[in-house]
Design a protein around this motif. Structure first.
Motif, PDB file in Angstrom:
ATOM      1  N   ILE A 118       0.917  -1.206  -0.070  1.00  0.00           N
ATOM      2  CA  ILE A 118       0.191  -0.115   0.205  1.00  0.00           C
ATOM      3  C   ILE A 118       0.894   1.205   0.030  1.00  0.00           C
ATOM      4  N   GLN A 119       2.210   1.183   0.689  1.00  0.00           N
ATOM      5  CA  GLN A 119       3.021   2.217   0.660  1.00  0.00           C
ATOM      6  C   GLN A 119       3.493   2.547  -0.770  1.00  0.00           C
ATOM      7  N   PRO A 179       0.357   9.899  -5.657  1.00  0.00           N
ATOM      8  CA  PRO A 179       0.392  10.670  -4.528  1.00  0.00           C
ATOM      9  C   PRO A 179      -1.044  11.057  -3.879  1.00  0.00           C
ATOM     10  N   SER A 180      -0.836  11.043  -2.765  1.00  0.00           N
ATOM     11  CA  SER A 180      -1.942  11.491  -1.736  1.00  0.00           C
ATOM     12  C   SER A 180      -3.197  10.641  -1.959  1.00  0.00           C
ATOM     13  N   PHE A 181      -3.220   9.507  -2.744  1.00  0.00           N
ATOM     14  CA  PHE A 181      -4.388   8.730  -3.210  1.00  0.00           C
ATOM     15  C   PHE A 181      -4.867   8.112  -1.875  1.00  0.00           C
ATOM     16  N   PHE A 182      -4.047   7.576  -1.202  1.00  0.00           N
ATOM     17  CA  PHE A 182      -4.667   6.562   0.190  1.00  0.00           C
ATOM     18  C   PHE A 182      -5.335   7.714   1.108  1.00  0.00           C
ATOM     19  N   ARG A 183      -4.722   9.047   1.350  1.00  0.00           N
ATOM     20  CA  ARG A 183      -5.268   9.844   2.393  1.00  0.00           C
ATOM     21  C   ARG A 183      -6.476  10.625   1.795  1.00  0.00           C
ATOM     22  N   VAL A 184      -6.554  10.711   0.561  1.00  0.00           N
ATOM     23  CA  VAL A 184      -7.468  11.580  -0.150  1.00  0.00           C
ATOM     24  C   VAL A 184      -8.586  10.795  -0.892  1.00  0.00           C
ATOM     25  N   HIS A 185      -8.568   9.544  -1.124  1.00  0.00           N
ATOM     26  CA  HIS A 185      -9.626   8.903  -1.894  1.00  0.00           C
ATOM     27  C   HIS A 185     -10.846   8.625  -1.040  1.00  0.00           C
ATOM     28  N   PRO A 186     -10.656   8.524   0.448  1.00  0.00           N
ATOM     29  CA  PRO A 186     -11.936   8.283   1.070  1.00  0.00           C
ATOM     30  C   PRO A 186     -12.579   9.556   1.034  1.00  0.00           C
ATOM     31  N   MET A 187     -12.006  10.799   1.004  1.00  0.00           N
ATOM     32  CA  MET A 187     -12.905  11.978   1.076  1.00  0.00           C
ATOM     33  C   MET A 187     -13.511  12.160  -0.105  1.00  0.00           C
ATOM     34  N   SER A 203      -7.412  -1.900  10.889  1.00  0.00           N
ATOM     35  CA  SER A 203      -7.581  -0.660  11.274  1.00  0.00           C
ATOM     36  C   SER A 203      -6.388   0.124  11.605  1.00  0.00           C
ATOM     37  N   ASN A 204      -5.524  -0.507  12.487  1.00  0.00           N
ATOM     38  CA  ASN A 204      -4.226  -0.033  12.789  1.00  0.00           C
ATOM     39  C   ASN A 204      -3.324   0.114  11.785  1.00  0.00           C
ATOM     40  N   ILE A 205      -3.328  -0.702  10.598  1.00  0.00           N
ATOM     41  CA  ILE A 205      -2.645  -0.528   9.541  1.00  0.00           C
ATOM     42  C   ILE A 205      -2.987   0.560   8.756  1.00  0.00           C
ATOM     43  N   LEU A 206      -4.176   0.830   8.494  1.00  0.00           N
ATOM     44  CA  LEU A 206      -4.879   2.130   8.025  1.00  0.00           C
ATOM     45  C   LEU A 206      -4.422   3.448   8.899  1.00  0.00           C
ATOM     46  N   THR A 207      -4.444   3.266   9.837  1.00  0.00           N
ATOM     47  CA  THR A 207      -4.084   4.264  10.724  1.00  0.00           C
ATOM     48  C   THR A 207      -2.650   4.801  10.590  1.00  0.00           C
ATOM     49  N   LEU A 208      -1.622   3.843  10.471  1.00  0.00           N
ATOM     50  CA  LEU A 208      -0.245   4.111  10.435  1.00  0.00           C
ATOM     51  C   LEU A 208      -0.042   4.493   9.033  1.00  0.00           C
ATOM     52  N   LEU A 209      -0.672   4.142   7.980  1.00  0.00           N
ATOM     53  CA  LEU A 209      -0.489   4.407   6.635  1.00  0.00           C
ATOM     54  C   LEU A 209      -0.763   5.998   6.680  1.00  0.00           C
ATOM     55  N   SER A 236       5.517   3.952  10.643  1.00  0.00           N
ATOM     56  CA  SER A 236       6.137   2.579  10.422  1.00  0.00           C
ATOM     57  C   SER A 236       5.144   1.572  10.932  1.00  0.00           C
ATOM     58  N   CYS A 237       4.932   0.320  10.663  1.00  0.00           N
ATOM     59  CA  CYS A 237       4.140  -0.626  11.123  1.00  0.00           C
ATOM     60  C   CYS A 237       4.920  -1.567  12.196  1.00  0.00           C
ATOM     61  N   ASP A 238       6.146  -1.306  12.366  1.00  0.00           N
ATOM     62  CA  ASP A 238       7.087  -2.156  13.070  1.00  0.00           C
ATOM     63  C   ASP A 238       6.457  -2.458  14.358  1.00  0.00           C
TER      64      ASP A 238
END
Length: 185
Positions: free
Chosen positions: A89-90, A97-105, A160-166, A171-173
């Motif tokens: 996903i990263q 660019p910005s797809f992951f953050r903006v597409h839900p809106m 849901s934590n993966i999405l939040t971290l993205l 990092s998801c470490d």
């Protein structure tokens, strides 16, 4: 305008190019039509509305991100598949660019039902892959899951934590370490 071979895929591809170059918020019918060297009316012959076109482009991007991952690797453990999904996903976020953050809106501004359906379908696909990975991981403690602490709820929590971290571009470490403490001996 020149006579151009047009298809839905051609129009979607042009939209994806715009998202790659300028972000999803830059999508508009005129620019897509211009890039395809067709009239805006021709775009409407394939997509009845701007929302339908936007949803088709978002769906195509998610398909690319998911299918570039070659699905989940059954030979990998659950935590390795969390990292695998996170990194894919990263990578998709870097390409678009910005797809992951903006597409839900963007989806929420479109036809809400269609947008939610697309998002739930792709998120469901990813969660199902994680559940499959969890089922196939021989190192998961046998006594860890119960009627109250189910695999489905656990994967929902992890996802849901993966999405939040993205969204936070972190990092998801740490999440992986928490998961290890919970499900492994």
């Amino acid at each position: 305008m020149k006579k151009t071979l047009i298809s839905k895929e051609f129009i979607i591809s042009a939209g994806k190019e715009i998202v790659t170059e300028s972000g999803i918020q830059a999508l508009n019918m005129r620019d897509i039509a211009q890039r395809c060297d067709i009239s805006v009316g021709s775009v409407y012959n394939y997509f009845p509305s701007k929302e339908d076109l936007g949803i088709a482009i978002i769906e195509s991007i998610w398909t690319e991100i998911i299918h570039n991952s070659k699905e989940y690797h059954s030979t990998l453990g659950f935590t390795e598949n969390i990292l695998f999904l996170f990194k894919n996903i990263q990578k998709g976020s870097k390409r678009y660019p910005s797809f992951f953050r903006v597409h839900p809106m963007t989806l929420s501004n479109m036809d809400k039902n269609k947008g939610r359906e697309v998002m739930h379908r792709y998120f469901g696909h990813m969660k199902n892959g994680l559940i499959k990975s969890l089922d196939q991981d021989p190192n998961v403690r046998e006594d860890v899951f119960s009627d109250k602490f189910t695999k489905v709820k656990f994967v929902d929590f992890v996802f849901s934590n993966i999405l939040t971290l993205l969204m936070k571009e972190e990092s998801c470490d740490y999440l992986v370490e928490i998961v290890k403490c919970i499900i492994y001996d």
